[in-house]
Design an enzyme around this catalytic site. Structure first.
Site, PDB file in Angstrom:
ATOM      1  N   LYS A 136       1.066  -1.529   0.071  1.00 25.29           N
ATOM      2  CA  LYS A 136      -0.101   0.005  -0.178  1.00 25.29           C
ATOM      3  C   LYS A 136       0.500   1.293  -0.554  1.00 25.29           C
ATOM      4  CE  LYS A 136      -1.479   3.023   2.840  1.00 25.29           C
ATOM      5  NZ  LYS A 136      -2.225   4.211   1.638  1.00 25.29           N
ATOM      6  N   GLU A 187      10.137   2.848  10.314  1.00 19.47           N
ATOM      7  CA  GLU A 187      10.897   3.573  10.298  1.00 19.47           C
ATOM      8  C   GLU A 187      10.232   4.812   9.918  1.00 19.47           C
ATOM      9  OE1 GLU A 187      14.066   3.671   9.309  1.00 19.47           O
ATOM     10  OE2 GLU A 187      14.641   2.199   8.959  1.00 19.47           O
ATOM     11  N   CYS A 234      13.162  11.992   5.830  1.00 20.52           N
ATOM     12  CA  CYS A 234      13.421  12.074   7.273  1.00 20.52           C
ATOM     13  C   CYS A 234      14.878  12.377   7.810  1.00 20.52           C
ATOM     14  CB  CYS A 234      13.192  10.646   7.753  1.00 20.52           C
ATOM     15  SG  CYS A 234      12.200   9.556   7.166  1.00 20.52           S
ATOM     16  N   GLU A 237       8.947  16.586  15.083  1.00 19.68           N
ATOM     17  CA  GLU A 237       9.880  16.846  13.443  1.00 19.68           C
ATOM     18  C   GLU A 237       8.625  18.211  12.966  1.00 19.68           C
ATOM     19  OE1 GLU A 237       9.052  13.016  11.302  1.00 19.68           O
ATOM     20  OE2 GLU A 237      10.767  13.343  11.214  1.00 19.68           O
TER      21      GLU A 237
HETATM   22  C1  UN1 Z   1      13.827   9.730   3.844  1.00 17.82           C
HETATM   23  O1  UN1 Z   1      14.473  10.946   4.010  1.00 17.82           O
HETATM   24  O2  UN1 Z   1      12.956   9.155   4.320  1.00 17.82           O
HETATM   25  O3  UN1 Z   1      19.412   9.641   3.093  1.00 17.82           O
HETATM   26  C2  UN1 Z   1      14.387   9.222   3.112  1.00 17.82           C
HETATM   27  C3  UN1 Z   1      18.175  10.736   2.039  1.00 17.82           C
HETATM   28  C4  UN1 Z   1      18.008   9.523   0.910  1.00 17.82           C
HETATM   29  C5  UN1 Z   1      16.114   8.859   1.699  1.00 17.82           C
HETATM   30  C6  UN1 Z   1      15.669   9.917   2.266  1.00 17.82           C
HETATM   31  N1  UN1 Z   1      19.007   8.882   0.135  1.00 17.82           N
HETATM   32  O4  UN1 Z   1      17.867  11.443   2.383  1.00 17.82           O
END
Ligand code: UN1
Length: 493
Positions: A174, A249, A283, A384
């Site tokens: 999904k 994550e 993230c 965040e």
């Molecule tokens: C994310 O921010 O959800 O290192 C992933 C990075 C990317 C992946 C980010 N290769 O910022």
């Protein structure tokens, strides 16, 4: 005319059983980019049954052969990179250069995991008994449920799908309803590459119905989720009750530390890229900058100067530096942190408002924003925000920087700028995050190393690299006794 997309279940492109649909809009222009099935538990049921059925044959296909299908999928992604990148920008807003990077990351992961088909190493080791052979091999988990976010709509699904497939699992997937076309493109590439029907099943819709049904379905043996900490925790609790392994994550509050001896222009480049790239919606974004006193004023002035020069606009335009944020709730959430920062005593050095680039007045834009004079305990330095907002915090020493870096609930990424190798290595040791960068920003992880974080970012699993194989396989220890007699381990004669 709105393009209508479908679910992919048991090798067929299907509408939701209910016939319901939802539309996705381009966050820069508000044009509709496509219509998708608003699926429900009954569609998940179909998908999980198809995946369970396909499991039997797929797990018996030799892993190198499974890898060959992935190699072909990788080639299709290469061929379609530009088209897929444009689709990606149109549906979630990131600038085209970064969208190409997102597709490239999926290509990299697809090739990398295709190669795993010929590795997937286990161990052989001596047995404690004579005429006995001992080894361990990886076995697939079964049907896995994958739930992914919109901010890396090609890369993150590929981090989950490719290792799951090469190790012999089948998938119910999904994607986010804010980037459904990218997952359509990814699955279409796998179909064209020759993946057998039922091995991957795509079900569009909302987390509360489709995501929930995937977690609950008895055929789904494992769940892998990327998204918010709040949702991740709920999933973890439910999976614990159901006895299902779960890989999570869940975000970050990442900091770049700039010490007095750093190459300041280089550090500023790293902050601008890490804080405002992808409109801060990674993230791994740098939402805190910890600056040693001696260079604090210089860094603040330079950073604000650069932030003010960033050009907001449609990510499809080459001249655009920063695209829109994904949707109105994101805009609202980001904006809500501005008064929070003010009331806690931080200084708004630039930005802080919704933006309306010419011709895109209806788009969801937010100005690149820098707070200065931020204290580590303030909410803008703890929570965040997931937008183009960063907080400058003054520190006196490396030790203080490490303490402040680690003083948040997340532990995904961190970075240090210094020319002193001793301080760099002290930082590498002390920074409690899953990713650490020296003289580079907090973003830019590569697919063949583990990706993930400590504390509130994860639950001990890692994606990417060979670490991903740990999530998607069970170890099977195999003992072959060729003595022709009963041998008893651990029993004295
Ligand atoms: C994310 O921010 O959800 O290192 C992933 C990075 C990317 C992946 C980010 N290769 O910022």
């Amino acid at each position: 005319m709105t393009l209508e997309y479908r679910n992919y279940i048991g090798g067929k492109w299907l509408d939701a059983r209910s016939g319901r649909r939802f539309e996705r809009e381009n966050p820069a222009t508000r044009e509709i980019t496509g219509s998708y099935p608003l699926s429900g538990p009954e569609d998940v049921q179909d998908a999980a049954c198809a995946a369970a059925e396909a499991q039997r044959a797929w797990r018996r296909i030799p892993a190198p052969r499974r890898g060959e299908i992935l190699f072909r999928a990788g080639e299709i992604l290469v061929r379609e990179k530009e088209r897929f990148a444009r689709d990606l920008t149109s549906e979630m807003g990131k600038v085209l250069k970064e969208a190409r990077g997102d597709v490239q990351e999926a290509i990299d992961m697809t090739y990398y995991m295709a190669g795993e088909g010929r590795r997937m190493f286990g161990q052989t080791t001596p047995s404690e008994l004579p005429d006995k052979f001992a080894m361990s091999v990886r076995a697939p988990v079964g049907v896995v449920g994958l739930i992914t976010p919109w901010n890396f709509p090609m890369a993150i699904p590929s981090w989950k799908i490719m290792p799951a497939l090469v190790t012999g699992n089948t998938v119910v997937f999904k994607p986010s309803q804010f980037a459904p076309k990218s997952s359509h493109n990814l699955i279409a590439a796998l179909e064209e590459a020759g993946l057998p029907p039922g091995v991957i099943n795509l079900v569009h819709g909302e987390g509360s119905s489709v995501g929930q049904a995937i977690i609950e379905h008895p055929s789904v043996a494992l769940v892998s989720f990327t998204g918010s900490n709040a949702v991740g925790k709920q999933i973890a609790v439910r999976c614990a009750e159901l006895g299902k392994p779960v890989s999570l994550e869940m975000g970050g509050k990442n900091a770049i530390t700039i010490l007095d001896d750093a190459d300041i222009p280089l550090a500023i480049d790293g902050v601008v890229w890490s804080a405002f790239g992808t409109t801060g919606q990674r993230c791994t974004a740098a939402s805190r900058v910890l600056v040693q006193s001696g260079v604090y004023d210089d860094v603040a002035t330079r950073l604000v100067d650069r932030a003010l020069k960033l050009r907001l606009g449609d990510g499809l335009e080459e001249a655009t530096d920063v695209g829109p944020v994904v949707n109105p709730p994101a805009l609202e959430k980001i904006a809500s942190y501005i008064p929070v920062g003010h009331s806690e005593g931080a200084k708004l050095a630039c930005g802080g408002e919704r933006a309306h680039p010419t011709g895109l007045e209806r788009g969801y834009f937010f100005q690149p924003t820098v707070f200065t004079g931020v204290m580590p305990s303030m909410r803008i330095a703890q929570e965040e925000i997931f937008g183009p907002v960063t907080a400058l915090i003054r520190v006196e020493s490396l030790d203080e920087a490490i303490e402040v870096n680690n003083g948040v609930m997340y532990g995904l990424s961190s970075s240090i700028y210094t020319r002193d190798v001793n301080r760099a290595f002290r930082a590498v040791e002390g920074l409690d995050t899953g990713l650490v960068y020296v003289n580079a920003g907090t973003i830019g992880a590569e697919v063949h190393l583990p990706f993930g974080g400590t504390r509130g970012t994860g639950n001990g699993h890692r994606e990417a690299g060979i670490a991903a194989l740990e999530t998607f396989t069970e170890w099977k220890s195999v003992y072959v006794d060729y003595s022709g007699k009963l041998q008893k381990a651990q029993i004295d004669v």
